[in-house]
Design a protein around this motif. Structure first.
Motif, PDB file in Angstrom:
ATOM      1  N   ASP A  73     -14.751   0.937  -2.550  1.00  0.00           N
ATOM      2  CA  ASP A  73     -14.030   0.345  -3.512  1.00  0.00           C
ATOM      3  C   ASP A  73     -12.509  -0.063  -2.168  1.00  0.00           C
ATOM      4  OD1 ASP A  73     -13.110   2.443  -6.093  1.00  0.00           O
ATOM      5  OD2 ASP A  73     -12.569   2.984  -3.633  1.00  0.00           O
ATOM      6  N   ARG A  74     -12.997   1.437  -1.453  1.00  0.00           N
ATOM      7  CA  ARG A  74     -11.628   2.218  -0.384  1.00  0.00           C
ATOM      8  C   ARG A  74     -10.169   2.092  -0.666  1.00  0.00           C
ATOM      9  NH1 ARG A  74     -10.128  -1.825   3.850  1.00  0.00           N
ATOM     10  NH2 ARG A  74     -10.680  -0.310   4.958  1.00  0.00           N
ATOM     11  N   LYS A  75     -10.564   2.580  -1.847  1.00  0.00           N
ATOM     12  CA  LYS A  75      -8.888   2.711  -2.465  1.00  0.00           C
ATOM     13  C   LYS A  75      -8.174   4.214  -1.753  1.00  0.00           C
ATOM     14  CE  LYS A  75      -9.024  -0.165  -6.363  1.00  0.00           C
ATOM     15  NZ  LYS A  75      -8.893  -0.753  -7.827  1.00  0.00           N
ATOM     16  N   SER A  76      -9.750   5.450  -1.379  1.00  0.00           N
ATOM     17  CA  SER A  76      -9.864   7.126  -1.306  1.00  0.00           C
ATOM     18  C   SER A  76     -10.035   6.728  -0.172  1.00  0.00           C
ATOM     19  CB  SER A  76      -9.734   7.724  -2.287  1.00  0.00           C
ATOM     20  OG  SER A  76     -10.961   7.035  -2.613  1.00  0.00           O
ATOM     21  N   SER A  77      -9.583   7.957   0.269  1.00  0.00           N
ATOM     22  CA  SER A  77     -10.491   8.793   1.895  1.00  0.00           C
ATOM     23  C   SER A  77     -10.860   9.750   1.337  1.00  0.00           C
ATOM     24  CB  SER A  77     -10.365   8.192   2.732  1.00  0.00           C
ATOM     25  OG  SER A  77      -8.851   8.409   3.648  1.00  0.00           O
ATOM     26  N   SER A 131      -5.437   8.761  -1.359  1.00  0.00           N
ATOM     27  CA  SER A 131      -5.566   7.867  -2.284  1.00  0.00           C
ATOM     28  C   SER A 131      -4.656   6.598  -1.247  1.00  0.00           C
ATOM     29  CB  SER A 131      -5.120   7.854  -3.455  1.00  0.00           C
ATOM     30  OG  SER A 131      -6.092   8.836  -4.012  1.00  0.00           O
ATOM     31  N   HIS A 132      -5.421   5.680  -1.341  1.00  0.00           N
ATOM     32  CA  HIS A 132      -4.828   4.524  -1.050  1.00  0.00           C
ATOM     33  C   HIS A 132      -4.861   3.299  -1.361  1.00  0.00           C
ATOM     34  CE1 HIS A 132      -7.773   4.660   1.418  1.00  0.00           C
ATOM     35  NE2 HIS A 132      -7.682   5.856   1.638  1.00  0.00           N
ATOM     36  N   ASN A 133      -4.122   3.112  -2.625  1.00  0.00           N
ATOM     37  CA  ASN A 133      -4.549   1.366  -3.154  1.00  0.00           C
ATOM     38  C   ASN A 133      -3.922   0.728  -2.714  1.00  0.00           C
ATOM     39  OD1 ASN A 133      -5.299   2.724  -5.356  1.00  0.00           O
ATOM     40  ND2 ASN A 133      -3.478   2.538  -6.260  1.00  0.00           N
ATOM     41  N   ASN A 134      -4.377  -0.866  -2.679  1.00  0.00           N
ATOM     42  CA  ASN A 134      -3.634  -2.114  -2.764  1.00  0.00           C
ATOM     43  C   ASN A 134      -3.587  -2.101  -0.722  1.00  0.00           C
ATOM     44  OD1 ASN A 134      -3.284  -3.477  -4.571  1.00  0.00           O
ATOM     45  ND2 ASN A 134      -1.286  -2.242  -4.355  1.00  0.00           N
ATOM     46  N   THR A 189       0.154   5.701   0.108  1.00  0.00           N
ATOM     47  CA  THR A 189      -0.381   6.244  -0.006  1.00  0.00           C
ATOM     48  C   THR A 189      -0.263   8.078  -0.331  1.00  0.00           C
ATOM     49  OG1 THR A 189       0.874   7.318   2.162  1.00  0.00           O
ATOM     50  CG2 THR A 189      -1.747   5.883   2.793  1.00  0.00           C
ATOM     51  N   LYS A 217     -14.905   2.410   6.863  1.00  0.00           N
ATOM     52  CA  LYS A 217     -15.743   2.525   5.904  1.00  0.00           C
ATOM     53  C   LYS A 217     -16.898   3.414   6.058  1.00  0.00           C
ATOM     54  CE  LYS A 217     -18.233  -1.584   8.192  1.00  0.00           C
ATOM     55  NZ  LYS A 217     -19.037  -3.374   7.014  1.00  0.00           N
ATOM     56  N   ALA A 234       0.956  -1.032   0.098  1.00  0.00           N
ATOM     57  CA  ALA A 234       0.091  -0.392  -0.444  1.00  0.00           C
ATOM     58  C   ALA A 234       1.075   1.030  -0.022  1.00  0.00           C
ATOM     59  CB  ALA A 234      -0.931  -0.545   1.351  1.00  0.00           C
TER      60      ALA A 234
END
Lengths: 112, 116
Positions: free
Chosen positions: A67-71, A23-26, A4, A52, A2
């Protein structure tokens, strides 16, 4: 692994709502996102944390899409005293331990 | 109120000196952390301790060592200070991950170290 990513800086005016996105992939389903605020010459201070959907406390809201790929950290009606650097932190499970993945920080300037 | 204190706010040392930075927390936290903070690089974890005498390397442990002989105290040691270790050093503490409602890290005020 991951990673950020957050904007380097943002400008706003008093009374506006400010949204800072990280943004936080993976990241896995049980990895969580935390935001900290730092004023000059002080250590960072916890603002909010979530896994979430949406979390709200007395100072901010945190929105996390499915999708939790960003917050997105949302600061309602900012004042001059909200001028600070805001850090996104993702804590990921790495085997028997946790790995801390910090963003580089977003410098928010609130103007009169 | 949680308090994390660091031994010095400002420190000036010479190249090659051994440097000790001390951190004390009063919340009986198991976890303690040492970070360094540099402009444009954010917070980088140097070492992490999850219990007395236990430690784990962070992202940038080279040139540093740590000591945790008591639960409330976590020391960062620069065996032979170099100019590239000039930085702001931040200590933090927290409960064990996943134990509390939030994994809040409580930070000290920082030590600005200058190595000449």
């Amino acid at each position: 692994l991951a990673k950020t990513t957050q904007p380097i800086s943002m400008d706003s005016y008093e009374g506006q709502e400010v949204n800072i996105t990280c943004s936080h992939n993976n990241i896995a389903t049980n990895d969580y996102i935390t935001w900290y605020q730092q004023f000059p010459s002080q250590g960072p201070r916890f603002i909010i944390q979530g896994y979430k959907t949406k979390v709200t406390n007395e100072v901010a809201s945190l929105f996390i899409p499915a999708d939790r790929k960003s917050s997105t950290l949302s600061l309602p009606r900012v004042s001059l005293s909200d001028t600070a650097v805001y850090y996104c932190l993702v804590v990921v499970n790495a085997g028997n331990n946790r790995k801390l993945i910090w963003g580089l920080g977003t410098s928010l300037a609130v103007n009169p | 109120d949680v308090k994390v204190t660091q031994s010095s706010r400002y420190l000036v040392k010479r190249t090659g000196e051994k440097v000790f930075l001390e951190c004390v927390q009063d919340m009986d936290h198991e976890n303690m952390f040492w970070y360094r903070q540099d402009p444009g690089l954010g917070l980088r974890l140097i070492y992490f301790s999850y219990d007395v005498k236990m430690k784990e390397k962070g992202d940038i442990p080279e040139g540093y060592s740590v000591s945790r002989e008591k639960k409330e105290r976590f020391s960062l040691i620069l065996e032979s200070a170099s100019t590239n270790q000039t930085s702001m050093y931040l200590c933090a503490s927290s409960y064990p991950f996943g134990l509390a409602d939030t994994d809040t890290q409580y930070f000290g005020p920082g030590t600005r170290l200058t190595v000449l």
